[in-house]
Design a protein around this motif. Structure first.
Motif, PDB file in Angstrom:
ATOM      1  N   LEU A 163      13.867  13.778 -13.105  1.00 20.12           N
ATOM      2  CA  LEU A 163      13.714  14.567 -11.883  1.00 20.12           C
ATOM      3  C   LEU A 163      12.565  15.560 -12.050  1.00 20.12           C
ATOM      4  O   LEU A 163      11.725  15.699 -11.168  1.00 20.12           O
ATOM      5  N   CYS A 211       4.968  14.749  -7.851  1.00 24.82           N
ATOM      6  CA  CYS A 211       4.845  14.935  -6.396  1.00 24.82           C
ATOM      7  C   CYS A 211       3.888  16.069  -6.085  1.00 24.82           C
ATOM      8  O   CYS A 211       3.150  16.020  -5.095  1.00 24.82           O
ATOM      9  N   PHE A 245      16.701  17.271  -2.363  1.00 23.37           N
ATOM     10  CA  PHE A 245      18.035  16.720  -2.143  1.00 23.37           C
ATOM     11  C   PHE A 245      18.845  17.631  -1.222  1.00 23.37           C
ATOM     12  O   PHE A 245      19.540  17.168  -0.328  1.00 23.37           O
ATOM     13  N   ASP A 291      14.767  13.248   4.194  1.00 24.49           N
ATOM     14  CA  ASP A 291      14.209  13.788   2.949  1.00 24.49           C
ATOM     15  C   ASP A 291      14.922  13.191   1.727  1.00 24.49           C
ATOM     16  O   ASP A 291      14.300  12.889   0.719  1.00 24.49           O
ATOM     17  N   ARG A 292      16.250  13.031   1.865  1.00 27.23           N
ATOM     18  CA  ARG A 292      16.977  12.406   0.758  1.00 27.23           C
ATOM     19  C   ARG A 292      16.528  10.969   0.561  1.00 27.23           C
ATOM     20  O   ARG A 292      16.500  10.457  -0.561  1.00 27.23           O
ATOM     21  N   MET A 343      13.429  11.072  -1.346  1.00 27.19           N
ATOM     22  CA  MET A 343      13.715  11.307  -2.776  1.00 27.19           C
ATOM     23  C   MET A 343      14.261  10.039  -3.432  1.00 27.19           C
ATOM     24  O   MET A 343      13.940   9.731  -4.583  1.00 27.19           O
ATOM     25  N   SER A 379      12.428   8.191  -6.413  1.00 25.68           N
ATOM     26  CA  SER A 379      13.140   8.027  -7.692  1.00 25.68           C
ATOM     27  C   SER A 379      13.109   6.566  -8.139  1.00 25.68           C
ATOM     28  O   SER A 379      12.969   6.276  -9.324  1.00 25.68           O
TER      29      SER A 379
END
Ligand code: GAP
Length: 496
Positions: A19, A26, A239, A364-365, A368, A372
């Motif tokens: 993370l 990013c 998150f 947004d999640r 992510m 990921s």
């Protein structure tokens, strides 16, 4: 063999703390920045940079298309963020949209109770962890605040700042942001809320859309937009944010059919996730034990983030709660006249308040999640040379830039050919032009932003009108006619 094993170990080690690596990547490559960074940032608020904004837009467009264009009975709207304050009274958010909180008396730090317990549970062995979480779920479902406090105290859960177990009682804390409407900034009458979910904009427009669109049940209304929540524990990057975007769809159905449609949407939404090229092993369903005030069934689709399995989407059977509440509070009949014939009586079914199945996914999640999954650190070392690369293996259709056009040299007419290819491709997909630096360096920069195709124009191009196309994931290169570049890239970005 030893060389391979060492590479494997390096890869495993490098992937630890992913993370943190993703957050740094990013920022370095223009995907996501802390909001107001020059003023030391605003907690849990983020800005999307040049590539992040493209990635987010591509995900939003893909969801929108799969919901509206691909479903003849689902239409999209764009409701305002501000809504009449009574909306939130009717929806239950004024009274119920709160989380149980606890404060540490020594540090004054406030925790969401479930996050405090989950954080502690993560430090335990698997069976003890499961038992503790099960206890927490039962207490949450029963709104047993004394029991939750006791659970925290008997397990000696500590505040991460003070290190003490000196806790206040557990209390509810409303998550909605308030502001004032109009010129006069006093009195309850002026209070408006920043919407905490986009769903209510759909419910209050149910009659407008149903009548003007002549929609027949079952039908859906979709929407993408900002939502705001004053999250107490807002961490873990994008998150959990205080300002975020939701992609929601409310599916209006006949009462009694909710189980069938709930199952349908669970399956349909999981298929959508798999269509992103993410393996099924990275997902799981989590059924809710404690149901929200409006639901008769609910589950989350969880994704295996670098921080563990966490919710990315919720699927909720919301009954007729919202439309009934809005009928009561507005005095307008939020009903549907069903002129299908009732099997028993042979007469039209008549008026009813539809039931609703909701699918609600955080944009947004999802960004992510896609980041990921795409983030890959590859060790390319050979016995002679140490080397690695960071590559974002996005599905081509989601990549911010689809094609990089790279003349090998800044001279000999190569830039002119490259520019002509740019002119041909630019109207169809996002392209990137670059002439500076060695070609290897340029490839690596494109890998880092996830560009699936790079095309190099060299002296041979002038002779036989072919170019070298390089594929991001395999790093394979082949020569193809320059005339085929546009069609090849277009065909790859149509699918995943
Ligand atoms: N209308 C139903 C609803 O809002 P929710 O489970 O509270 O349900 C739906 O939210 C989705 O919105 C979540 O699955 C998550 O992806 C996203 N979401 C919720 N709170 C968020 C936050 N603070 N930051 C980022 N995304 C969030």
């Amino acid at each position: 063999m030893l060389y391979r094993f060492t590479n494997y170990l390096c890869a495993v080690m490098a992937n630890e703390n992913t993370l943190q690596n993703i957050i740094s990547h990013c920022k370095e490559y223009g995907f996501i920045f802390q909001s107001s960074e020059i003023y030391d940032g605003l907690s849990a608020v983020y800005d999307y940079g040049q590539y992040g904004a493209e990635l987010k837009k591509n995900i939003r467009d893909y969801w929108w298309k799969s919901m509206t264009q691909m479903h003849e009975n689902i239409v999209g709207i764009d409701a305002a963020i501000f809504m009449h304050p009574t909306v939130w009274k009717a929806s239950g958010h004024v009274d119920n949209f709160s989380d149980p909180m606890i404060d540490n008396k020594d540090s004054q730090k406030r925790y969401r109770v479930d996050h405090l317990i989950e954080g502690f549970a993560d430090t335990l062995e698997a069976d003890k962890k499961d038992a503790l979480l099960a206890q927490m779920d039962t207490l949450l479902a029963a709104n047993d605040f004394d029991g939750l406090k006791l659970l925290i105290e008997t397990n000696k859960m500590k505040c991460s700042i003070s290190g003490t177990c000196n806790w206040t009682d557990v209390r509810q804390f409303n998550l909605m942001f308030k502001t004032e409407f109009g010129a006069v900034a006093d009195g309850e009458d002026n209070t408006v809320y920043l919407r905490p979910e986009t769903a209510q904009g759909i419910f209050v427009n149910f009659l407008n859309v149903q009548k003007t669109g002549r929609m027949k049940i079952p039908f859906g209304i979709a929407q993408v937009g900002k939502a705001f929540r004053n999250e107490i524990v807002a961490r873990q990057f994008i998150f959990r944010m205080r300002e975020f975007e939701q992609m929601e769809m409310q599916y209006f159905i006949k009462p009694g059919t909710q189980k069938q449609w709930y199952d349908y949407w669970k399956e349909t939404r999981m298929k959508w996730h798999l269509s992103l090229g993410i393996p099924a092993s990275k997902y799981r369903f989590h059924d809710h034990v404690k149901l929200a005030h409006y639901a008769d069934a609910a589950c989350d689709i969880e994704f295996d983030f670098p921080i563990g399995f966490k919710e990315v989407e919720g699927i909720h059977s919301r009954t007729d709660f919202d439309l009934t509440q809005h009928s009561k509070f507005s005095g307008k009949k939020m009903q549907y006249f069903d002129n299908d014939l009732d099997e028993a009586t042979g007469k039209p079914i008549g008026n009813y308040i539809p039931y609703v199945i909701e699918t609600s996914i955080g944009l947004d999640r999802t960004v992510m999640m896609v980041l990921s999954e795409a983030y890959t650190l590859e060790d390319l070392s050979t016995p002679e040379k140490k080397d690695d690369r960071v590559v974002l293996k996005f599905p081509a259709m989601l990549a911010p830039i689809k094609l990089a056009v790279l003349p090998l040299l800044k001279k000999d007419g190569l830039p002119e050919i490259a520019r002509a290819l740019m002119t041909e491709c630019k109207p169809h997909f996002n392209c990137f032009y670059e002439e500076k630096d060695a070609i290897g360096k340029r490839y690596r920069r494109q890998d880092a932003i996830g560009t699936p195709f790079c095309v190099t124009i060299d002296h041979q191009t002038k002779e036989d009108q072919t170019v070298t196309i390089r594929y991001r994931d395999s790093m394979q290169q082949e020569r193809i006619p320059i005339a085929q570049v546009r069609a090849l890239v277009q065909s790859k970005i149509m699918g995943v």
